[in-house]
Design a protein around this motif. Structure first.
Motif, short mmCIF file in Angstrom:
data_model
loop_
_atom_site.label_atom_id
_atom_site.label_comp_id
_atom_site.label_asym_id
_atom_site.label_seq_id
_atom_site.Cartn_x
_atom_site.Cartn_y
_atom_site.Cartn_z
N THR B 78 -13.47 7.56 8.99
CA THR B 78 -13.94 7.11 7.67
C THR B 78 -13.36 7.98 6.56
O THR B 78 -12.86 7.48 5.55
CB THR B 78 -15.49 7.17 7.61
N ALA B 79 -13.42 9.31 6.77
CA ALA B 79 -12.92 10.22 5.73
C ALA B 79 -11.42 10.02 5.52
O ALA B 79 -10.92 10.01 4.39
CB ALA B 79 -13.22 11.67 6.11
N ASN B 80 -10.68 9.84 6.61
CA ASN B 80 -9.23 9.66 6.47
C ASN B 80 -8.88 8.36 5.79
O ASN B 80 -7.93 8.29 5.00
CB ASN B 80 -8.55 9.77 7.84
N VAL B 81 -9.65 7.32 6.10
CA VAL B 81 -9.38 6.04 5.43
C VAL B 81 -9.70 6.16 3.94
O VAL B 81 -8.97 5.64 3.10
CB VAL B 81 -10.19 4.90 6.11
N PHE B 82 -10.77 6.87 3.63
CA PHE B 82 -11.08 7.10 2.21
C PHE B 82 -9.91 7.78 1.52
O PHE B 82 -9.49 7.42 0.42
CB PHE B 82 -12.35 7.95 2.06
N LYS B 83 -9.37 8.78 2.20
CA LYS B 83 -8.26 9.53 1.61
C LYS B 83 -7.04 8.63 1.36
O LYS B 83 -6.35 8.76 0.36
CB LYS B 83 -7.86 10.66 2.56
N MET B 84 -6.82 7.72 2.32
CA MET B 84 -5.69 6.79 2.14
C MET B 84 -5.89 5.94 0.89
O MET B 84 -4.97 5.73 0.11
CB MET B 84 -5.57 5.87 3.36
N ILE B 85 -7.13 5.45 0.73
CA ILE B 85 -7.39 4.60 -0.45
C ILE B 85 -7.20 5.42 -1.73
O ILE B 85 -6.64 4.95 -2.71
CB ILE B 85 -8.82 4.02 -0.39
N ARG B 86 -7.65 6.67 -1.69
CA ARG B 86 -7.52 7.51 -2.87
C ARG B 86 -6.04 7.77 -3.20
O ARG B 86 -5.65 7.76 -4.37
CB ARG B 86 -8.25 8.84 -2.64
N CYS B 87 -5.24 7.98 -2.18
CA CYS B 87 -3.80 8.18 -2.42
C CYS B 87 -3.18 6.90 -2.98
O CYS B 87 -2.38 6.94 -3.92
CB CYS B 87 -3.10 8.57 -1.12
N LEU B 88 -3.56 5.76 -2.39
CA LEU B 88 -3.00 4.49 -2.86
C LEU B 88 -3.43 4.25 -4.31
O LEU B 88 -2.65 3.75 -5.12
CB LEU B 88 -3.49 3.34 -1.96
N GLU B 89 -4.64 4.65 -4.63
CA GLU B 89 -5.12 4.53 -6.01
C GLU B 89 -4.19 5.31 -6.95
O GLU B 89 -3.78 4.81 -8.00
CB GLU B 89 -6.55 5.07 -6.12
N GLY B 90 -3.85 6.52 -6.53
CA GLY B 90 -2.96 7.35 -7.35
C GLY B 90 -1.56 6.78 -7.47
O GLY B 90 -0.89 6.95 -8.47
N MET B 91 -1.14 6.07 -6.42
CA MET B 91 0.22 5.54 -6.43
C MET B 91 0.32 4.24 -7.20
O MET B 91 1.40 3.84 -7.64
CB MET B 91 0.69 5.29 -4.98
N THR B 92 -0.79 3.51 -7.31
CA THR B 92 -0.71 2.15 -7.88
C THR B 92 -1.61 1.99 -9.10
O THR B 92 -1.94 0.86 -9.46
CB THR B 92 -1.14 1.11 -6.82
N THR B 620 -6.31 0.76 6.87
CA THR B 620 -5.16 1.67 6.98
C THR B 620 -3.86 0.87 6.90
O THR B 620 -2.91 1.28 6.26
CB THR B 620 -5.15 2.45 8.33
N ARG B 621 -3.87 -0.28 7.55
CA ARG B 621 -2.69 -1.15 7.56
C ARG B 621 -2.35 -1.58 6.13
O ARG B 621 -1.20 -1.52 5.70
CB ARG B 621 -2.99 -2.37 8.44
N PHE B 622 -3.36 -1.99 5.42
CA PHE B 622 -3.16 -2.47 4.05
C PHE B 622 -2.62 -1.34 3.18
O PHE B 622 -1.64 -1.50 2.44
CB PHE B 622 -4.49 -3.00 3.48
N CYS B 623 -3.25 -0.17 3.28
CA CYS B 623 -2.82 0.96 2.44
C CYS B 623 -1.39 1.36 2.77
O CYS B 623 -0.59 1.63 1.87
CB CYS B 623 -3.73 2.18 2.69
N HIS B 624 -1.09 1.39 4.06
CA HIS B 624 0.26 1.82 4.43
C HIS B 624 1.29 0.84 3.92
O HIS B 624 2.30 1.22 3.31
CB HIS B 624 0.35 1.98 5.94
N GLU B 625 1.02 -0.44 4.14
CA GLU B 625 1.95 -1.48 3.70
C GLU B 625 2.19 -1.39 2.19
O GLU B 625 3.32 -1.38 1.72
CB GLU B 625 1.36 -2.85 4.07
N LYS B 626 1.11 -1.28 1.43
CA LYS B 626 1.25 -1.28 -0.03
C LYS B 626 1.91 0.00 -0.52
O LYS B 626 2.64 0.00 -1.51
CB LYS B 626 -0.13 -1.45 -0.70
N SER B 627 1.64 1.11 0.16
CA SER B 627 2.24 2.36 -0.30
C SER B 627 3.74 2.37 -0.03
O SER B 627 4.52 2.85 -0.84
CB SER B 627 1.56 3.56 0.37
N VAL B 628 4.12 1.83 1.12
CA VAL B 628 5.55 1.74 1.42
C VAL B 628 6.22 0.86 0.38
O VAL B 628 7.28 1.18 -0.15
CB VAL B 628 5.77 1.19 2.85
#
Lengths: 139, 865
Positions: B78-92, B620-628
């Motif tokens: 859960t914490a790692n997925v939160f972090k992914m969303i937070r990173c994606l937020e910063g990127m987008t 995680t899949r969504f975040c990874h795809e969108k960040s790439v």
């Protein structure tokens, strides 16, 4: 000479603090400790550590999440890694929402903790330097 | 507030060289920031996927784990997925912030399974046994509920009372024990036996020292007062556990908790805490750990029963536990209290009684009994030596045996399944029942070992205590400390069949003891874990000690020298997998449904949106795809146009793009190409040397297919695995500085990461390589990952393998050494591409492995010259 990363360890378990601080010091970190939230805030004001490792369950009215809230309010750029023996998805999410850099579950492997501290302090790799979210840079 | 890109867009269109340069600098700065976020996102993605792989592995069973571990994994994911969303937020700029709501919704589903379990509504703190029936198991535990039930069907049972599950919870809540104990356990490695010994005494001391709440003490004292009025002040009690969950199917909990005998009325509260503390005894903790039974929720109810002055006592099984096809009842009996039977420290009489009317005794085995357990007014329970005449005499008269058999059969009929019943006969000749529990489930069905395995017979005539045959080296245990050095797969040999050896059974191939019977706790646990056992085998320790290898025939009570292959061949393969179907496994199965499955498969589908993310894997899949997409997609405008330079090697453009993060190029490129000679990044040069050291003997290498395909060429075939589909054109981007290199390369769901920092500060240097996936089926991908891990380990990398995911690291090495590591990585990446596709054939795989090993060695030798 590279400046060592300074870490503040906050936990009410003195044995664990002792154990972790020795291990981290051996790895070249500058380690300070605090036994509760109030001590932690005082230590941060005095010495401005790079990273705080914060236990979530502490007695004395100010638990880890309350301490985290105060740190984020007073020192918004300081990275805090939560450490807990009582893992729960609810607490993990609340901690992250409050602005924790990360959330780790005890018992923690020392290598993992080192990596996390380096990551949080921006020390690992030139790409990470000082960057956490976009907010700091959008201002 | 204008965003960064708004501000940039105002700059676009300016054309003076200075302004152009300013724009490029700003782009580079912002790109660096996004790279840093992307890197964090990928790290969190990796960690979340690791948790998912671990969960999948645990779901296959075979390995014990506890509820705190499941909870820890869920929280980390859960914490790692939160972090992914937070990173994606910063990127987008927060474009996908709806993901936070999805995460919260999924977390609540997970939390419901793993963090729910609110305590039931509090009931009475104590209950009189006469008020208890089978329906009260939730409050008094199955053992005491059954005893109350026996009283209701007209059998003699002791009077007394039970300190209930509500009483237990009241105690733990009053002394804040639950959180403290969970913390202590979480801090240590419960999966290790030596850690469990240390943990056990810490926790037990904590419980015994904790104060009982006043209301509970008063309730207990009132019950004791009532007993004193009936039996007198000198009455002695048996204080025994009746834990919730002891009625789990197939779990006997035999001998896991303490029973205190001969307890005076003024000692009841102290004994209560001792029995409650035994929940954290080594045997009990090990048992729960191995059986996937969670600690929490398992309230220990405690029965306090006036002790019977017994002339004899013992255990009846209404089916033979060692030969389940035998329909006869098996009675184990000793003179005095039955504790000697269940503790396994003496030999007991054994009578086999026919089931059909009229019931008759078909076999009697009456060994010599050295001592008997007796209630002493001053000392409590004592073991007294028997006179010769008593030692040789049967513990029961024939008519008592028949009476016992008839009544026990009535118990079986009442409960509708075979029973394991503990009983005593008092000085007046009254048959009193102490306990009844179902024996279903711990009756293993194993084939009968053949009669003559053709090996020297060492011992025979022991009591078969757990059926089947097994062989292993002899290991004699004499004291607790021997448990630490007990080797996996050894035959446990002990003077007495004591319950304290139970924690070793999951590691033992068989058990042999000089005392004990099939009715003891240790025998129960042996049968449960499918470990053959022979008890009551005189001189076993002296005869067997020093033997290298023996075969234990638990069905016939014999021991052979050597390993009787024929005997073993007739045995069923592996023992039962206790994790499958266990409460902890069921919890993991429930939470994994919200974590592991990937339902968001096609990035081109209109459903590829945050609100369609159903699991953590989906997010995680969504975040990874969108960040790439954010960093590398063909339409990611300024990055591609301005920053990414295509690599030109010997005048020929290759499908690699390089982004300079600082001092990566010697001269600024004038067009969209960067010539290899103009690259100043030392790590890239070194990696390249490894990549180009030797032509790949198989499919084309370093061709226009691109770097990602080195790892996973066939992944572009979407028919192979739908999850691989990706909406982004595959590009291979190196991000470089003079001392740093980062490669993020992906095909759909699969990706590889390579990072290296090679500078003057040895401690900071590192190279890490991670990949997962492939085009072949999982088995072949795993084989390939293992091969790569082997090769890298041979060359000093630290590796971690999780199914087909590999992480390899080398760090804190001087520049020259780390450069060699990077060369090795370059070589291995090129030469293991598509290797999963040939892994179907093990012989072929071996040929490849040998060739790779040889070629790699020669590359290293050349580079050192």
């Amino acid at each position: 000479m590279v400046k060592p990363i300074s870490v503040l360890l906050v936990d009410d378990e003195v044995d664990l603090l002792d154990f972790l601080s020795k291990r981290l010091a051996r790895r070249g970190f500058l380690v300070q400790t605090a036994n509760n939230g109030r001590q932690a805030l005082a230590a941060i004001s005095a010495s401005k550590p790079d990273v705080v490792i914060l236990d979530m369950l502490m007695p004395g009215g100010m638990d880890g999440l309350a301490t985290l809230g105060e740190i984020r309010r007073l020192f918004p750029h300081l990275e805090v890694v939560l450490l807990t023996a009582h893992a729960s998805t609810e607490a993990a999410l609340r901690g992250m929402e409050l602005g924790a850099y990360d959330y780790m579950v005890k018992p923690v492997a020392i290598g993992e903790l080192v990596l996390k501290i380096e990551e949080a302090s921006g020390a690992r790799g030139p790409m990470t330097s000082g960057t956490r979210t976009g907010n700091r840079y959008d201002a | 507030m204008a965003t960064f890109w708004n501000r940039l867009s105002r700059l676009i269109g300016l054309s003076s060289p200075e302004e152009d340069e300013a724009l490029e600098r700003a782009l580079r700065l912002d790109f660096r920031r996004r790279c840093a976020l992307f890197r964090q996102l990928v790290n969190s993605n990796n960690r979340a996927l690791e948790v998912m792989s671990d969960m999948e592995e645990m779901l296959r069973g075979g390995k014990p784990f506890g509820l705190p571990q499941v909870r820890g994994m869920c929280a980390q994911a859960t914490a790692n997925v939160f972090k992914m969303i937070r990173c994606l937020e910063g990127m987008t700029d927060g474009r996908y912030n709806a993901l936070y709501d999805r995460l919260r919704a999924v977390q609540q589903e997970i939390g419901r399974h793993v963090e729910g379990g609110r305590d039931p509504v509090p009931g009475p703190l104590v209950l009189g046994l006469d008020a208890i029936g089978a329906a009260d198991a939730g409050e008094v535990g199955p053992k005491m509920a059954n005893l109350g039930e026996l009283g209701r069907i007209g059998l003699d049972v002791p009077s007394g009372f039970v300190i209930t599950a509500s009483g237990f919870r009241r105690f733990f809540e009053h002394a804040s024990l639950s959180a403290e104990i969970e913390g202590i356990i979480r801090d240590r490695q419960v999966d290790r036996l030596d850690a469990r010994y240390a943990l056990s005494s810490t926790i037990q001391e904590l419980i015994v020292a904790a104060p009982l709440p006043d209301d509970l003490v008063q309730a207990i004292e009132a019950q004791c007062q009532a007993l004193a009025e009936t039996y007198g002040d000198e009455v002695r009690l048996a204080v025994r556990s009746s834990a919730l969950g002891e009625d789990l199917p197939d779990a006997s909990f035999a001998g896991q908790y303490r029973t205190e005998l001969g307890v005076r009325l003024d000692q009841v509260t102290r004994s209560y805490k001792e029995v409650v503390a035994s929940k954290y005894g080594v045997a009990a903790m090990t048992y729960r750990w191995n059986r996937g039974i969670p600690d929490e929720g398992m309230a220990v109810c405690v029965g306090c029963l006036p002790m019977v002055d017994a002339s004899s006592g013992g255990v009846v099984y209404t089916r033979d536990p060692v030969h389940p096809s035998d329909r006869r009842l098996v009675i184990h009996a000793v003179p005095g209290l039955p504790t000697a039977v269940v503790d396994g420290n003496v030999q007991a009489d054994r009578y086999l009684v026919s089931r059909d009317e009229p019931m008759r005794i078909e076999e009697s085995h009456v060994p010599r009994k050295q001592t008997m357990a007796q209630l002493d007014a001053m000392e409590g329970v004592v073991h007294v030596p028997l006179q010769d005449s008593e030692a040789e005499a049967p513990a029961l008269a024939p008519q008592v045996i028949i009476d016992l058999a008839e009544k026990t059969l009535a118990v079986e009929r009442h409960f509708g399944q075979p029973q394991d019943v503990e009983w005593v006969v008092d000085r007046q000749g009254t048959l009193i029942f102490l306990q009844a529990r179902p024996m279903t489930g711990h009756m293993p069905v194993v084939p009968e070992p053949q009669d003559d395995p053709g090996l020297p017979l060492l011992l025979e005539g022991g009591e078969p205590a757990s059926p089947g045959a097994a062989c292993g080296p002899v290991f004699v245990v004499r004291k607790n400390a021997d448990a630490f050095s007990f080797p996996e797969g050894a035959v446990l040999v002990a003077a007495q069949a004591l319950p304290r050896w139970a924690p070793l059974l999951p590691r033992a191939s068989a058990v042999v003891a000089e005392t004990g019977s099939a009715a003891g706790h240790l025998a129960n646990v042996a049968r449960e874990f499918d470990v053959p056992a022979v008890f009551g085998l005189e001189n076993a320790v002296s005869v067997l000690d020093g033997n290298q290898m023996i075969t234990v025939d638990g069905t016939h009570g014999r021991i052979f020298s050597g390993c009787a292959e024929e005997l073993l061949a007739s045995q069923a393969g592996k023992g039962p997998d206790f994790m499958l179907g266990s409460p902890v496994m069921n919890t993991l199965t429930s939470v994994a449904r919200h974590i592991v499955p990937l339902t968001l498969l096609d990035p081109e589908s209109p459903d590829f949106r945050p609100d369609f993310c159903r699991t953590l894997h989906d997010i995680t899949r969504f975040c990874h795809e969108k960040s790439v997409g954010e960093l590398f997609a063909a339409d990611s405008g300024p990055v591609r146009k301005r920053l990414a330079k295509q690599l030109r090697y010997n005048g020929r453009p290759l499908k690699y793009w390089l982004i300079d993060l600082g001092n990566g190029f010697t001269n600024p490129p004038q067009d969209r190409y960067i010539d290899f000679e103009n690259i100043a990044s030392r790590p890239l040069h070194v990696l390249w040397e490894g990549m180009t050291a030797q032509e790949w003997g198989g499919p084309p290498v370093l061709d226009v297919k691109g770097f990602a395909s080195i790892i996973n060429q066939a992944a572009s075939n979407r028919d192979i695995e739908p999850a691989m589909a990706s909406s982004f054109e595959v590009k291979n981007y190196f991000m470089i500085t003079d001392t740093f290199l980062s490669l993020q390369s992906r095909f759909g769901f699969h990706f590889c990461t390579l990072e290296a920092l090679i500078g003057d500060v040895t401690d900071e240097n590192y190279a890490s390589f991670r990949f997962k996936g492939g085009a072949a089926d999982l088995d072949r991908r795993i084989l390939r990952a293992e091969l790569v891990a082997d090769l890298l380990e041979e060359h000093g990398f630290r590796t971690e393998l999780r199914q087909d995911a590999l992480l390899a690291r080398a760090e804190a090495l001087p520049r020259v050494e780390l450069e060699e590591k990077l060369r090795i990585l370059g070589f291995v990446m090129i030469h293991t591409k598509q290797l999963d596709m040939v892994m179907k054939n093990r012989d072929m795989a071996i040929v490849y492995e040998q060739r790779l090993r040889r070629d790699l060695a020669s590359m290293i030798a050349k580079s050192r010259q």
